[in-house]
Write an enzyme that holds these catalytic residues in place. Structure first.
Site, short mmCIF file in Angstrom:
data_model
loop_
_atom_site.label_atom_id
_atom_site.label_comp_id
_atom_site.label_asym_id
_atom_site.label_seq_id
_atom_site.Cartn_x
_atom_site.Cartn_y
_atom_site.Cartn_z
N GLU A 1 10.41 17.15 14.07
CA GLU A 1 10.68 17.00 12.64
C GLU A 1 9.73 17.89 11.85
O GLU A 1 8.51 17.81 11.99
CB GLU A 1 10.49 15.54 12.22
CG GLU A 1 10.86 15.29 10.78
CD GLU A 1 10.73 13.83 10.38
OE1 GLU A 1 11.62 13.30 9.71
OE2 GLU A 1 9.71 13.21 10.75
N CYS B 1 13.73 11.88 5.51
CA CYS B 1 13.87 11.58 6.93
C CYS B 1 15.31 11.79 7.40
O CYS B 1 15.55 11.99 8.59
CB CYS B 1 13.42 10.16 7.24
SG CYS B 1 14.26 8.88 6.28
N LYS C 1 0.87 -1.18 0.00
CA LYS C 1 0.00 0.00 0.00
C LYS C 1 0.90 1.23 0.00
O LYS C 1 1.48 1.60 1.02
CB LYS C 1 -0.91 0.05 1.23
CG LYS C 1 -1.99 1.12 1.11
CD LYS C 1 -2.38 1.75 2.43
CE LYS C 1 -1.53 2.93 2.77
NZ LYS C 1 -1.72 4.11 1.88
#
Length: 489
Positions: free
Chosen positions: A390, A289, A180
């Site tokens: 973040e 990231c 997915k």
């Protein structure tokens, strides 16, 4: 049936066939550089669609596992060759969906092809070891066996590399897959799946389904016939998936956030460090990231280094990522843009000084896209929100320190531990950094972003579930060890 219908609608791929969702609903995917550009429509799938995908993978797992590693590897080699022929098409699709520049997307596609070939070769490598037994008449050895069905849930920021660095090892080690992808980049993923279809992968071995994470992703995590889940995305979602898998005893792997520091020591090559900070922070519009988020600079060179960063930032060209003269494209979506702007405002409110950028650029060519100017803050304290959370956008915080120890303390003063870098010419400083930094990816005189496909990748603290992806380390997650003891009768 084709992956695409006549209405530019991309279908699910279940049990070797392209099929529409039972819901009849679709989601529009647009270009973040110009939302008037519709990349395509993807399926808004249901839990029942997910069950069909898992059933297909479950049915195919025994026959796929029975193939030799070399036989499985041949499918990966074929898929790599097909992807190589379609590199331009797939890269352009990624650029239109995600917003990263076309050179970056081409590089990512080439990396995906290399990942496929690397793991195709893994089919010919050992799967176990002979272990001495205390019984002289016995043979004892280990073998690695597949988990079975693996659910793969991937993000939008690396729509080619991340699906492939999960799917390729899962397949070569004998698992079947239900993937997915993030809806925002599902068109690109559909094109990757079509390469495997063209390579002749048996029905049910790879199944592709699009839809909401709360529906499809959660169903995959909860499904009793999904033996392992590998996820890359936000900490909040990752923890939910991990908890769901844990409740039923399934294996899970989570790769999540980062708040990655670069330390610039007073003996650093400032030109090289400045270039690495800019590329690490602002390429892909900061949506990695491993992107540089905090720059910790020794006071003796702080002002000179800051000026180099500001000058280099002023030279950055922003615009449509398909244009050759553009260095930085848009943020991937309106939600991501709003989130980034909110962090910039939070930085101002908490007393940090915005030196440059942080605004929506003006002009007709920007009005239909999600653009933002790259931002640099100074007078940042380690407890501020922009130094702890973040942001996932082109924003960096400068922190001034006097000593390397102070720099290391600040670098470690976050809940994340994904990547970190230092620029220094001093061997002692390098060794101290390598020993003391709390990060899974440690780089010296190089930007914080980036890892080679043959090397383990993953974080410490809340950046991951402490497993590793890529390289031979992927074998640890996608297989289980079987110990065998044989004694003649």
């Amino acid at each position: 049936m084709s992956v695409i219908t006549e209405k530019n609608t991309f279908l699910n791929f279940l049990d070797g066939k392209w099929v529409a969702s039972q819901s009849g609903d679709m989601v529009k995917v647009t270009n973040p550089a110009d939302v008037r550009d519709i990349v395509g429509y993807v399926q808004n799938s249901t839990a029942e669609d997910t069950d069909r995908a898992v059933a297909a993978a479950h049915k195919a797992k025994t026959s796929w596992r029975k193939l030799t590693g070399a036989e499985r590897g041949r499918y990966l080699y074929k898929a790599a060759d097909i992807m190589e022929r379609r590199l331009e098409e797939i890269a352009a699709s990624a650029t239109r969906e995600m917003g990263k520049t076309l050179p970056e997307a081409k590089g990512e596609t080439a990396r995906g092809i290399a990942i496929l070939r690397y793991y195709a070769g893994e089919g010919m490598r050992k799967t176990g070891d002979v272990i001495p037994s205390t019984d002289k008449d016995a043979l004892m050895f280990t073998d690695r066996v597949p988990l079975g069905v693996v659910g793969v849930i991937t993000p939008w920021n690396f729509p080619i590399a991340i699906p492939l660095w999960k799917m390729a090892p899962a397949l070569i080690y004998g698992n079947t897959i239900v993937i997915k992808p993030a809806t925002e980049t599902a068109v690109t993923c559909a094109k990757i799946i079509s390469c495997f279809e063209e390579a002749g992968l048996p029905p049910g071995v790879m199944n592709f389904i699009t839809g909401r994470g709360a529906v499809v992703g959660q169903r995959l995590a909860a499904h009793e016939n999904v033996n392992g889940i590998t996820f890359t995305g936000s900490n909040q979602t990752g923890k939910m998936i991990g908890q769901t898998a844990l409740k039923r005893g399934a294996k899970y792997q989570l790769e999540m956030g980062g708040k990655n520091p670069v330390i610039v020591a007073d003996d650093a090559d400032l030109e090289a460090a400045a270039e690495a900070v800019i590329t690490g922070a602002f390429l892909s519009t900061g949506q990695k990231c491993t992107a540089t988020s905090r720059v910790i600079i020794q006071s003796g060179i702080y002002d000179r280094f800051k000026e180099k960063l500001l000058q280099r930032t002023k030279e950055i060209t922003i615009g449509d990522s398909l244009q050759e003269d553009v260095w930085m494209g848009p943020i991937s979506s309106k939600n991501q843009l709003d989130n980034c702007l909110s962090y910039i405002e939070k930085g101002r409110q908490e007393g940090a000084s915005l030196l440059i950028g942080g605004e929506k650029p003006e002009g007709e060519k920007y009005q239909n896209g999600y653009f933002i100017e790259p931002a640099i803050f100074e007078n940042v304290k380690t407890g501020m929100t922009i130094a702890q959370e973040e942001i996932f956008g082109p924003v960096i915080a400068l922190l001034k320190v006097d000593t390397l120890k102070e720099a290391l303390d600040i670098a470690n003063d976050v809940k994340y531990g994904l990547s970190a870098s230092i620029f220094t010419e001093n061997i002692g400083s390098m060794l101290s950094f390598i020993d003391d930094i709390e990060a899974g990816l440690v780089r010296v005189n190089a930007e914080s972003a980036g890892v080679e496909l043959q090397a383990p990748f993953g974080g410490m603290k809340q950046s991951s579930s402490h497993s590793r992806e890529q390289g031979e380390a992927a074998k640890d997650f996608f297989t289980a060890i079987k110990t065998v003891f044989i004694k003649p009768s």
